[in-house]
Design a protein around this motif. Structure first.
Motif, PDB file in Angstrom:
ATOM      1  N   ASP A  56      -4.280  18.744 -56.753  1.00 49.86           N
ATOM      2  CA  ASP A  56      -2.828  18.858 -56.585  1.00 49.86           C
ATOM      3  C   ASP A  56      -2.312  17.927 -55.503  1.00 49.86           C
ATOM      4  O   ASP A  56      -1.241  17.324 -55.643  1.00 49.86           O
ATOM      5  CB  ASP A  56      -2.449  20.303 -56.254  1.00 49.86           C
ATOM      6  N   VAL A  57      -3.057  17.806 -54.391  1.00 48.78           N
ATOM      7  CA  VAL A  57      -2.601  16.945 -53.292  1.00 48.78           C
ATOM      8  C   VAL A  57      -2.518  15.495 -53.755  1.00 48.78           C
ATOM      9  O   VAL A  57      -1.509  14.813 -53.556  1.00 48.78           O
ATOM     10  CB  VAL A  57      -3.535  17.092 -52.074  1.00 48.78           C
ATOM     11  N   THR A  58      -3.581  15.012 -54.385  1.00 48.46           N
ATOM     12  CA  THR A  58      -3.576  13.615 -54.832  1.00 48.46           C
ATOM     13  C   THR A  58      -2.538  13.376 -55.932  1.00 48.46           C
ATOM     14  O   THR A  58      -1.857  12.350 -55.954  1.00 48.46           O
ATOM     15  CB  THR A  58      -4.966  13.220 -55.351  1.00 48.46           C
ATOM     16  N   LYS A  59      -2.387  14.365 -56.823  1.00 51.88           N
ATOM     17  CA  LYS A  59      -1.433  14.195 -57.930  1.00 51.88           C
ATOM     18  C   LYS A  59       0.006  14.175 -57.433  1.00 51.88           C
ATOM     19  O   LYS A  59       0.819  13.338 -57.856  1.00 51.88           O
ATOM     20  CB  LYS A  59      -1.628  15.323 -58.944  1.00 51.88           C
ATOM     21  N   GLN A  60       0.339  15.085 -56.513  1.00 55.86           N
ATOM     22  CA  GLN A  60       1.724  15.226 -56.079  1.00 55.86           C
ATOM     23  C   GLN A  60       2.068  14.262 -54.940  1.00 55.86           C
ATOM     24  O   GLN A  60       3.187  13.745 -54.874  1.00 55.86           O
ATOM     25  CB  GLN A  60       1.995  16.665 -55.654  1.00 55.86           C
ATOM     26  N   LEU A  61       1.122  14.026 -54.035  1.00 54.10           N
ATOM     27  CA  LEU A  61       1.393  13.125 -52.915  1.00 54.10           C
ATOM     28  C   LEU A  61       1.534  11.679 -53.390  1.00 54.10           C
ATOM     29  O   LEU A  61       2.299  10.890 -52.819  1.00 54.10           O
ATOM     30  CB  LEU A  61       0.271  13.237 -51.878  1.00 54.10           C
ATOM     31  N   LEU A  62       0.804  11.338 -54.462  1.00 54.84           N
ATOM     32  CA  LEU A  62       0.861   9.968 -54.994  1.00 54.84           C
ATOM     33  C   LEU A  62       1.715   9.880 -56.254  1.00 54.84           C
ATOM     34  O   LEU A  62       1.543   8.990 -57.076  1.00 54.84           O
ATOM     35  CB  LEU A  62      -0.559   9.475 -55.291  1.00 54.84           C
ATOM     36  N   ALA A  63       2.638  10.846 -56.403  1.00 57.67           N
ATOM     37  CA  ALA A  63       3.475  10.870 -57.614  1.00 57.67           C
ATOM     38  C   ALA A  63       4.504   9.746 -57.618  1.00 57.67           C
ATOM     39  O   ALA A  63       5.034   9.387 -58.673  1.00 57.67           O
ATOM     40  CB  ALA A  63       4.177  12.227 -57.728  1.00 57.67           C
ATOM     41  N   TYR A  64       4.823   9.163 -56.451  1.00 60.33           N
ATOM     42  CA  TYR A  64       5.835   8.097 -56.357  1.00 60.33           C
ATOM     43  C   TYR A  64       5.188   6.860 -55.739  1.00 60.33           C
ATOM     44  O   TYR A  64       5.220   6.662 -54.513  1.00 60.33           O
ATOM     45  CB  TYR A  64       7.025   8.557 -55.521  1.00 60.33           C
ATOM     46  N   PRO A  65       4.587   6.010 -56.558  1.00 57.72           N
ATOM     47  CA  PRO A  65       3.848   4.837 -56.034  1.00 57.72           C
ATOM     48  C   PRO A  65       4.710   3.905 -55.197  1.00 57.72           C
ATOM     49  O   PRO A  65       4.215   3.275 -54.260  1.00 57.72           O
ATOM     50  CB  PRO A  65       3.357   4.143 -57.314  1.00 57.72           C
ATOM     51  N   ASN A  66       6.010   3.780 -55.500  1.00 59.83           N
ATOM     52  CA  ASN A  66       6.875   2.873 -54.739  1.00 59.83           C
ATOM     53  C   ASN A  66       6.952   3.274 -53.273  1.00 59.83           C
ATOM     54  O   ASN A  66       7.173   2.422 -52.394  1.00 59.83           O
ATOM     55  CB  ASN A  66       8.283   2.849 -55.346  1.00 59.83           C
ATOM     56  N   MET A  67       6.787   4.587 -53.012  1.00 54.08           N
ATOM     57  CA  MET A  67       6.849   5.030 -51.621  1.00 54.08           C
ATOM     58  C   MET A  67       5.658   4.519 -50.807  1.00 54.08           C
ATOM     59  O   MET A  67       5.736   4.397 -49.580  1.00 54.08           O
ATOM     60  CB  MET A  67       6.896   6.570 -51.575  1.00 54.08           C
ATOM     61  N   LEU A  68       4.539   4.199 -51.493  1.00 56.03           N
ATOM     62  CA  LEU A  68       3.395   3.618 -50.790  1.00 56.03           C
ATOM     63  C   LEU A  68       3.738   2.231 -50.260  1.00 56.03           C
ATOM     64  O   LEU A  68       3.290   1.836 -49.167  1.00 56.03           O
ATOM     65  CB  LEU A  68       2.182   3.548 -51.726  1.00 56.03           C
ATOM     66  N   PHE A  69       4.545   1.464 -51.006  1.00 54.15           N
ATOM     67  CA  PHE A  69       4.978   0.146 -50.526  1.00 54.15           C
ATOM     68  C   PHE A  69       5.865   0.287 -49.297  1.00 54.15           C
ATOM     69  O   PHE A  69       5.753  -0.484 -48.334  1.00 54.15           O
ATOM     70  CB  PHE A  69       5.743  -0.597 -51.629  1.00 54.15           C
ATOM     71  N   VAL A  70       6.751   1.298 -49.314  1.00 55.20           N
ATOM     72  CA  VAL A  70       7.635   1.520 -48.165  1.00 55.20           C
ATOM     73  C   VAL A  70       6.805   1.887 -46.931  1.00 55.20           C
ATOM     74  O   VAL A  70       7.019   1.353 -45.834  1.00 55.20           O
ATOM     75  CB  VAL A  70       8.659   2.636 -48.483  1.00 55.20           C
ATOM     76  N   ALA A  71       5.834   2.820 -47.123  1.00 58.88           N
ATOM     77  CA  ALA A  71       4.995   3.232 -46.001  1.00 58.88           C
ATOM     78  C   ALA A  71       4.162   2.059 -45.492  1.00 58.88           C
ATOM     79  O   ALA A  71       4.022   1.849 -44.268  1.00 58.88           O
ATOM     80  CB  ALA A  71       4.088   4.386 -46.418  1.00 58.88           C
TER      81      ALA A  71
END
Length: 680
Positions: free
Chosen positions: A260-275
């Motif tokens: 659940d953590v990996t599925k929900q935390l990585l549900a928005y890949p674009n936010m990884l670019f922002v971070a």
């Protein structure tokens, strides 16, 4: 007793031993490692459960592991203070190696662990447990009503409903237990602090007084050991506290915590670019080492890119699958009409003006009443009433409702939701005014009266009922009247299977030989048609076992069963201590009927002259009317040989009138004839 059960009992006994008897240092080392292992196992299990009930033993386990840890604290304290500092290899290793032999550093680490456990994790878990318990208990009535609604709508079976109710009860019990068990974790943290302080203070006293050490040596020796003991105790305690928080904050899902953590935390890949961009800017515009920030930023960027590519592939795959399904549906579309052929056994349809009857949000309790109707009829008739479909129908008038049996309308009525139905006691009161109507269940004249007139009508002797009670009574009577249509072979098979659980030998003697399920169904249907309850299946099957070998004529077998149920039938129609008033059938009529019985290979049938039959019907109806005028319930009594044929003659004209034979009445019943059916 199983080895697993014995091991738990021995574990509890060991805790008691630890509290009383000094343990050797080797045993203490072993138990410390066991304590750490159990704590690791519990937190791993809590992370892999999908819902709290999968770890329902956790509240009790929390109590046992807390008691075990406190018992271990007692043993280690006894070893530290009583063995001149010899507390075992594990405690010494934590005191020397983990904190580098610096007692002050170790004490600071210990305090930080306690603060994290006590202030953050334990307090949060305690609050979540408390709120979860309260919310779960508050939500129980709504969840129960939702289950009943799904059951009445046919969306779930009885077994699924029982399973869901059981799960709701277990959830309430679990959160209630967790609310209490979380207090153990809090108490354990407090006890850990107190035990450490006691060990340090009394260690200094023992070192200086009994061993003759100076303050510095005593502090160095006993403080290191105490800190080591505190660490080996608080690290497992911290893991248990974390597991408690995970369990009580865990919502039901399709996977474990990692999934659940990996599925929900990585549900928005674009936010990884922002971070990643934010971390990179920290390296460029601050003195932070750019190598570190750039590495992390690259990892986040690559991760976001890979996730976006995966989403694109998944999207293409789903579109292809959807197109395939659409093509398959197009191919199969001519067969899709099969689902439209389903006919519900019992349907209750109503106009849009009666929606508040079934809407729980508007105070409607029709669904609950339907559940009670099915239970009541199961007790009265002994049959399982099929699920009643409840739906609105815009083709009906706003205040109109319709009852259908197997797709055909058999009754209808009209309700005024803001009124009450009042039925006269026999003498009308001119002061009671309202809208004239007819009580739908029994066809009695009635009035729709307003709420202002209700109390006055009750004082005048009127029977006043609310609209939900009117429709519930009507639905109950309609199902009773058509019960014989609702018991088919499938329903009969369910009754046989239920009886087979308690009377397997009896069932074997009846079906499949000499009687098939269909033949048994005909007997039960004929009993229900004449309002004879089939709840006493053992007696019915005993009779079928006795006479099924001699005849397969279901009409004749029904007569034998009725005679076997004489006590039940007598109780149904006779009032204890009073005579049974009935219209008897004359000898001439019985002879005419007996002479007209024709026997064939497919059973017997009545071949009576039409004029004679009409004469019998007219005579019976006159006598029935006379009984009603006398205030007696109409009832016809005749000999067993012709009972079912007399019933066939009159049922088309007066189907509600029971026809009994003398063999269906208990010998103790006094029968008084108030009329005779004759041939005019």
């Amino acid at each position: 007793m199983a080895a697993k059960d014995l091991s738990i009992l021995l574990g509890v006994i060991l805790i008691i031993v630890m509290l009383i008897i000094p343990l050797p240092t080797g045993m203490i080392d072993f138990l410390i490692i066991v304590n750490i292992s159990i704590a690791l196992l519990i937190i791993l299990v809590s992370m892999n459960t999908r819902e709290p009930l999968q770890f329902s033993i956790f509240p009790t386990l929390l109590l046992l592991i807390t008691l075990f840890r406190l018992g271990l604290n007692v043993s280690t304290t006894r070893a530290i203070l009583g063995n001149q500092g010899d507390a075992g290899n594990v405690i010494e290793t934590f005191g020397q190696f983990v904190v580098g032999g610096n007692a002050l550093v170790g004490f600071v680490v210990f305090v930080i662990l306690v603060v994290i456990q006590f202030v953050v994790i334990t307090k949060g878990a305690e609050r979540v447990s408390e709120v979860g318990a309260r919310f779960t208990l508050d939500a129980m009535p709504g969840k129960q009503m939702s289950i009943d609604a799904d059951l009445n709508a046919g969306m779930i079976s009885d077994s699924e409903a029982r399973e869901r109710r059981k799960k709701i009860e277990q959830e309430a019990d679990f959160y209630g237990s967790m609310d209490g068990a979380s207090k153990f974790v809090k108490g354990d943290a407090i006890a850990g602090i107190i035990i450490v302080l006691i060990n340090i203070i009394f260690g200094l006293v023992i070192g200086m007084v009994q061993e003759g050490l100076d303050l510095s040596s005593a502090a160095g020796k006993y403080t290191l050991l105490t800190v080591g003991d505190g660490l080996v105790s608080q690290i497992p305690a911290l893991l248990i506290s974390t597991a408690t928080g995970i369990v009580v904050t865990r919502a039901a899902s399709e996977g474990n915590l990692g999934h659940d953590v990996t599925k929900q935390l990585l549900a928005y890949p674009n936010m990884l670019f922002v971070a990643g961009g934010t971390i990179a800017m920290l390296g460029f515009f601050t003195p932070i080492n750019a190598f570190v920030t750039t590495t992390v930023a690259l990892v986040l960027g690559v991760g976001g890119f890979l996730l976006i590519q995966k989403e694109k592939k998944q999207h293409v795959f789903e579109e292809e699958a959807s197109d395939t399904e659409d093509r398959e549906e197009d191919i199969k579309s001519p067969e899709s009409v099969v689902s439209l052929l389903q006919v519900d056994p019992v349907e209750f349809e109503f106009g849009y003006g009666l929606i508040p009857l079934a809407d729980a949000n508007q105070g409607g309790d029709l669904l609950d009443r339907v559940v009670m109707i099915r239970r009541q009829l199961a007790i009265e008739l002994g049959m399982i009433v099929p699920v009643i479909r409840i739906r609105d129908n815009i083709q009906l008038q706003p205040n109109e409702y319709s009852i259908k049996i197997k797709g055909n309308e058999v009754a209808k009525g009209e309700l005024l939701l803001d009124h009450f139905m009042a039925m006269s006691p026999g003498v009308d009161d001119e002061n009671i005014t309202g809208i004239d109507t007819v009580e739908p269940a029994f066809g009695l004249p009635a009035l729709w009266i307003s709420e202002e007139v209700k109390d006055q009508a009750e004082l005048a002797g009127y029977t006043v009922v609310d609209p939900p009670s009117v429709v519930s009574t009507h639905l109950t009577e309609v199902i009773k009247r058509h019960a014989h249509e609702l018991i088919g072979r499938q329903e009969t098979k369910q009754l046989i299977d239920h009886l087979n659980e308690s009377y397997p030998t009896l069932v074997e003697d009846v079906t499949p030989n000499p009687l098939s399920v269909g033949e048994i169904q005909k007997v039960l249907s004929q009993l229900l048609k004449e309002k004879v309850s089939i709840r006493n299946l053992p007696i019915i099957f005993e009779t079928l076992a006795d006479y099924g070998q001699m005849s397969k004529d279901t009409d004749l077998l029904t007569e034998y069963v009725r005679q076997a149920l004489s006590r039940q039938i007598t109780k149904q129609y006779a009032v204890p201590g009073e005579p049974l008033y009935a219209v008897t059938v004359s000898g001439a009529v019985e002879k005419a009927v007996a002479d007209a019985i024709q026997q064939t290979d497919h059973g017997n049938y009545l071949n009576l002259d039409p004029n004679t039959m009409q004469s019998i019907i007219e005579s019976a109806m006159r006598e029935m009317e006379r009984m009603q005028e006398m205030g007696q319930m109409p009832l016809i009594l005749c000999s067993p040989a012709v009972r079912m044929y007399v019933r066939h003659i009159i049922e088309r004209y007066v189907p509600q009138v029971p026809v009994l034979s003398y063999n269906e009445l208990e010998p103790t019943i006094e029968v008084q004839s108030v009329g005779v059916v004759n041939i005019s």
